[in-house]
Design a protein around this motif. Structure first.
Motif, PDB file in Angstrom:
ATOM      1  N   GLY A 106      96.856 -11.264  45.130  1.00  0.00           N
ATOM      2  CA  GLY A 106      96.326 -12.457  44.496  1.00  0.00           C
ATOM      3  C   GLY A 106      97.065 -13.643  45.093  1.00  0.00           C
ATOM      4  O   GLY A 106      97.236 -13.739  46.308  1.00  0.00           O
ATOM      5  N   ASP A 107      97.554 -14.571  44.242  1.00  0.00           N
ATOM      6  CA  ASP A 107      98.355 -15.680  44.768  1.00  0.00           C
ATOM      7  C   ASP A 107      99.847 -15.465  44.543  1.00  0.00           C
ATOM      8  O   ASP A 107     100.650 -16.367  44.720  1.00  0.00           O
ATOM      9  CB  ASP A 107      97.902 -17.001  44.144  1.00  0.00           C
ATOM     10  N   TRP A 108     100.229 -14.242  44.165  1.00  0.00           N
ATOM     11  CA  TRP A 108     101.636 -13.914  43.953  1.00  0.00           C
ATOM     12  C   TRP A 108     102.293 -13.520  45.265  1.00  0.00           C
ATOM     13  O   TRP A 108     101.749 -12.708  46.036  1.00  0.00           O
ATOM     14  CB  TRP A 108     101.772 -12.752  42.968  1.00  0.00           C
ATOM     15  N   LEU A 109     103.484 -14.047  45.508  1.00  0.00           N
ATOM     16  CA  LEU A 109     104.268 -13.694  46.689  1.00  0.00           C
ATOM     17  C   LEU A 109     105.219 -12.558  46.315  1.00  0.00           C
ATOM     18  O   LEU A 109     106.031 -12.702  45.390  1.00  0.00           O
ATOM     19  CB  LEU A 109     105.066 -14.905  47.178  1.00  0.00           C
ATOM     20  N   PHE A 134     109.470 -22.730  45.872  1.00  0.00           N
ATOM     21  CA  PHE A 134     108.139 -22.277  45.448  1.00  0.00           C
ATOM     22  C   PHE A 134     107.884 -22.733  43.999  1.00  0.00           C
ATOM     23  O   PHE A 134     107.876 -21.934  43.068  1.00  0.00           O
ATOM     24  CB  PHE A 134     108.033 -20.749  45.542  1.00  0.00           C
ATOM     25  N   PRO A 135     107.653 -24.020  43.816  1.00  0.00           N
ATOM     26  CA  PRO A 135     107.485 -24.531  42.448  1.00  0.00           C
ATOM     27  C   PRO A 135     106.188 -24.100  41.774  1.00  0.00           C
ATOM     28  O   PRO A 135     106.128 -23.999  40.546  1.00  0.00           O
ATOM     29  CB  PRO A 135     107.530 -26.045  42.636  1.00  0.00           C
ATOM     30  N   ALA A 136     105.135 -23.810  42.556  1.00  0.00           N
ATOM     31  CA  ALA A 136     103.838 -23.486  41.967  1.00  0.00           C
ATOM     32  C   ALA A 136     103.332 -22.096  42.299  1.00  0.00           C
ATOM     33  O   ALA A 136     102.347 -21.643  41.724  1.00  0.00           O
ATOM     34  CB  ALA A 136     102.797 -24.520  42.412  1.00  0.00           C
ATOM     35  N   THR A 137     103.989 -21.414  43.234  1.00  0.00           N
ATOM     36  CA  THR A 137     103.581 -20.061  43.629  1.00  0.00           C
ATOM     37  C   THR A 137     104.432 -19.045  42.883  1.00  0.00           C
ATOM     38  O   THR A 137     105.656 -19.080  42.992  1.00  0.00           O
ATOM     39  CB  THR A 137     103.777 -19.858  45.135  1.00  0.00           C
ATOM     40  N   PRO A 138     103.824 -18.144  42.108  1.00  0.00           N
ATOM     41  CA  PRO A 138     104.635 -17.127  41.423  1.00  0.00           C
ATOM     42  C   PRO A 138     105.261 -16.173  42.441  1.00  0.00           C
ATOM     43  O   PRO A 138     104.584 -15.714  43.363  1.00  0.00           O
ATOM     44  CB  PRO A 138     103.636 -16.420  40.509  1.00  0.00           C
ATOM     45  N   ALA A 155     106.472 -17.531  37.759  1.00  0.00           N
ATOM     46  CA  ALA A 155     106.222 -16.151  37.355  1.00  0.00           C
ATOM     47  C   ALA A 155     106.557 -15.951  35.879  1.00  0.00           C
ATOM     48  O   ALA A 155     105.816 -15.291  35.141  1.00  0.00           O
ATOM     49  CB  ALA A 155     107.042 -15.198  38.217  1.00  0.00           C
ATOM     50  N   LEU A 156     107.680 -16.510  35.443  1.00  0.00           N
ATOM     51  CA  LEU A 156     108.043 -16.407  34.029  1.00  0.00           C
ATOM     52  C   LEU A 156     106.995 -17.085  33.155  1.00  0.00           C
ATOM     53  O   LEU A 156     106.634 -16.572  32.074  1.00  0.00           O
ATOM     54  CB  LEU A 156     109.414 -17.044  33.798  1.00  0.00           C
ATOM     55  N   ARG A 157     106.514 -18.260  33.606  1.00  0.00           N
ATOM     56  CA  ARG A 157     105.508 -18.984  32.818  1.00  0.00           C
ATOM     57  C   ARG A 157     104.239 -18.167  32.663  1.00  0.00           C
ATOM     58  O   ARG A 157     103.688 -18.051  31.556  1.00  0.00           O
ATOM     59  CB  ARG A 157     105.188 -20.326  33.493  1.00  0.00           C
ATOM     60  N   ARG A 158     103.764 -17.579  33.747  1.00  0.00           N
ATOM     61  CA  ARG A 158     102.525 -16.792  33.678  1.00  0.00           C
ATOM     62  C   ARG A 158     102.702 -15.538  32.823  1.00  0.00           C
ATOM     63  O   ARG A 158     101.737 -15.052  32.227  1.00  0.00           O
ATOM     64  CB  ARG A 158     102.064 -16.413  35.081  1.00  0.00           C
ATOM     65  N   VAL A 192     106.922  -6.781  31.873  1.00  0.00           N
ATOM     66  CA  VAL A 192     106.292  -7.947  31.266  1.00  0.00           C
ATOM     67  C   VAL A 192     105.714  -8.858  32.331  1.00  0.00           C
ATOM     68  O   VAL A 192     104.612  -9.401  32.193  1.00  0.00           O
ATOM     69  CB  VAL A 192     107.310  -8.704  30.386  1.00  0.00           C
ATOM     70  N   VAL A 193     106.452  -9.030  33.434  1.00  0.00           N
ATOM     71  CA  VAL A 193     105.963  -9.873  34.524  1.00  0.00           C
ATOM     72  C   VAL A 193     104.949  -9.124  35.384  1.00  0.00           C
ATOM     73  O   VAL A 193     103.914  -9.685  35.783  1.00  0.00           O
ATOM     74  CB  VAL A 193     107.140 -10.379  35.380  1.00  0.00           C
ATOM     75  N   GLU A 194     105.227  -7.864  35.670  1.00  0.00           N
ATOM     76  CA  GLU A 194     104.308  -7.102  36.520  1.00  0.00           C
ATOM     77  C   GLU A 194     102.917  -7.027  35.909  1.00  0.00           C
ATOM     78  O   GLU A 194     101.914  -6.942  36.639  1.00  0.00           O
ATOM     79  CB  GLU A 194     104.861  -5.709  36.775  1.00  0.00           C
ATOM     80  N   ALA A 195     102.826  -7.056  34.593  1.00  0.00           N
ATOM     81  CA  ALA A 195     101.521  -7.009  33.936  1.00  0.00           C
ATOM     82  C   ALA A 195     100.677  -8.238  34.268  1.00  0.00           C
ATOM     83  O   ALA A 195      99.444  -8.203  34.149  1.00  0.00           O
ATOM     84  CB  ALA A 195     101.698  -6.887  32.426  1.00  0.00           C
ATOM     85  N   ALA A 196     101.321  -9.326  34.680  1.00  0.00           N
ATOM     86  CA  ALA A 196     100.589 -10.542  35.014  1.00  0.00           C
ATOM     87  C   ALA A 196     100.155 -10.603  36.468  1.00  0.00           C
ATOM     88  O   ALA A 196      99.381 -11.481  36.852  1.00  0.00           O
ATOM     89  CB  ALA A 196     101.452 -11.767  34.686  1.00  0.00           C
ATOM     90  N   ILE A 197     100.642  -9.681  37.301  1.00  0.00           N
ATOM     91  CA  ILE A 197     100.305  -9.679  38.726  1.00  0.00           C
ATOM     92  C   ILE A 197      98.955  -8.980  38.913  1.00  0.00           C
ATOM     93  O   ILE A 197      98.750  -7.878  38.394  1.00  0.00           O
ATOM     94  CB  ILE A 197     101.387  -8.952  39.544  1.00  0.00           C
TER      95      ILE A 197
END
Length: 532
Positions: A106-109, A134-138, A155-158, A192-197
């Motif tokens: 997706g747009d995740w690095l 990387f202020p806007a790229t998770p 990434a934390l925000r998402r 918790v974060v991986e679920a958003a990727i």
């Protein structure tokens, strides 16, 4: 006889067959060994029209198998930003700035392989460095041991993680003095974060799997025990196996940690041509490098911290017994001594209650154990699936984490073997390099590639050359119920073998550091041949 028969000749062939330990040629047809012996015997068995392959001064050994690894993880490591051996945070940032397109999901690095123990001060990193670039790229960067992640603020925000987010069971969200998340997540907190990727696309998954399998063949692996395969990857390999295009043998362990376990329980054990799934893998604790390994006593370098159990003892036992009752071999990751005590308890009690002692249950890693637990593990004849290069990677800092007393039962391959445990050796790639020759070297020397420390690290735990080779051949065959078909070179067995530039039995251990794989053969088919 037909032209499908092939004779392979080499300077020496080590068979690991006690009745005929050494040969000079193999005859192969229809994926099986027709003859193992002299060149004349092989030619007579293969017939006058057989193809003949001269491997010159090579040494041929039975097919080498990694008993604990992660195929999709290796493929992901090969196709995203590689952070192994990065000497500093700044070096990591420079590598991320040059990330190839394949590093994005997706747009995740995505990246993998950082290790704070390699950096000045050996402290965990923070989100601020990533946020500045990387202020806007998770950004999601997996630690080398796959038991911690370093992420940025986006990434934390998402993922919805804030200063008020509590630690999940079996995980830690590291927070600074101001209460804000630092960007480092340990064990179950990563979920918790991986679920958003976004999930990888089908094309991404297939590219990763092909890259990993190709790499495995290049380093001389004819088979891999995949320690916790997700359902999407398993279905892909099933399709390739049915089409006859899966190049290596894969002994897949079902991923028992998440919700996919229900699908595997419903399916039950499964056997294909080169792919099988009759085992399941659970995680009892985290890793030593990220201080997630569950210890009986405090970490020597962090008083008050004893690591994490990733499942409650009750839940681990319930899941293990459910899979045992369904006919699965149960394999449980255990690094710390508290986790190993729990896992030996769970496996012995579960096997007795379900009557499944014959399913050869396994302790994956068996890394740090109290001596009484080594005795219990061995007396029960459990499989100890251990990784020699973990010891040589961890030895610069393991004593700092554990102290000398606990190291008496750590990375204790000789003690495990002498206790009666069945050793199966692996690498845990991509946490370590998939190079099986490095594993053979580490098992024999307990030294790094430069020969440090002199005499080896806790050298009393070394294995002999024969034991090391058996650990990557006979051991994995037994641990996957295939000892009647693989692990040795005998007429009637599968034609899985590897040609090496150096002799791993009678040659010096140091020669393995620069040794090359010349050919890898699976079921009689060459899946790799070195150039020249």
């Amino acid at each position: 006889m037909t032209a499908e028969s092939t004779v392979y000749r080499a300077e020496r062939v080590w068979t690991l067959d006690a009745e005929r330990p050494r040969a000079e040629a193999l005859a192969v047809r229809d994926g099986r060994l027709l003859a193992v012996g002299t060149l004349a015997e092989a030619r007579a068995a293969a017939g006058p029209e057989a193809r003949e392959v001269d491997l010159g001064r090579a040494t041929v050994v039975p097919g080498l198998v990694d008993a604990h690894a992660h195929i999709h993880g290796l493929g992901k490591s090969l196709t995203t930003v590689r952070l192994e051996k990065a000497p500093s945070v700044e070096d990591v940032l420079q590598r991320l700035a040059k990330a190839p397109a394949s590093s994005f999901q997706g747009d995740w690095l995505l990246g993998k392989g950082w290790d704070q123990n390699e950096w000045p001060g050996a402290a965990f990193p923070g989100r601020n460095d990533l946020d500045a670039r990387f202020p806007a790229t998770p950004v999601f960067l997996m630690r080398v041991d796959h038991h911690a992640a370093w992420v940025n603020g986006e990434a934390l925000r998402r993922a919805g993680i804030t200063r008020d987010t509590p630690d999940p069971p079996g995980g830690r969200i590291l927070k600074g003095a101001n209460g804000e998340p630092t960007g480092v997540l340990v064990d179950n907190a990563m979920d918790v974060v991986e679920a958003a990727i976004p999930a990888p696309t089908r094309e991404q998954l297939e590219t990763r799997l092909r890259a990993a399998l190709e790499r495995c063949a290049q380093v001389g692996l004819t088979g891999v025990h995949d320690a916790g395969m997700d359902l999407q990857a398993f279905r892909t390999l099933q399709a390739w196996d049915a089409a006859g295009t899966l190049p290596l043998r894969v002994y897949a362990m079902a991923a028992g940690q998440g919700e996919q376990r229900h699908a595997y329980l419903e399916q039950g054990p499964w056997q294909g041509r080169h792919l099988s799934m009759r085992s399941v893998k659970f995680l009892a604790d985290g890793a030593l490098g990220s201080r997630g390994a569950a210890l009986h006593d405090d970490y020597s370098d962090e008083p008050g911290q004893r690591g994490l159990l990733l499942l409650s003892p009750e839940e681990l036992e319930a899941r293990a017994q459910a899979f045992m009752a369904r006919g699965f071999q149960v394999c449980i990751h255990a690094i710390g001594d508290r986790a190993n005590t729990l896992v030996v308890d769970v496996l012995l009690r579960g096997a007795e209650r379900t009557g499944t002692q014959a399913l050869r249950h396994r302790v994956e890693h068996a890394q740090i154990l109290r001596l009484e637990d080594i005795r219990r593990l061995g007396a029960a004849g459990l499989v100890a699936s251990v990784q020699p290069t973990h010891a040589t990677s961890d030895m610069p800092w393991a004593e700092t984490r554990l102290g000398r007393e606990r190291l008496k039962g750590a990375y204790a391959w000789r003690t495990l073997k002498d206790s009666g445990a069945h050793l199966a050796l692996g690498s845990d790639f991509p946490i370590e390099n998939p190079d099986v020759l490095a594993g053979l070297y580490a098992a024999r020397t307990r030294q790094d590639a430069k020969g440090w420390p002199e005499g080896g690290w806790y050298p009393e735990e070394r294995l002999s050359a024969a034991e090391a080779l058996e650990g990557f051949t006979v051991g994995p065959a037994w641990a996957s119920f295939e000892e009647a078909r693989r692990g040795r070179l005998k007429p009637g067995l599968d034609a899985d073998f590897v040609a090496l530039s150096e002799d791993p039995l009678e040659g010096p251990a140091a020669a393995l550091v620069d040794a090359r794989v010349l050919a890898t053969v699976v079921a009689g088919a060459e899946v790799f041949r070195a150039a020249g």
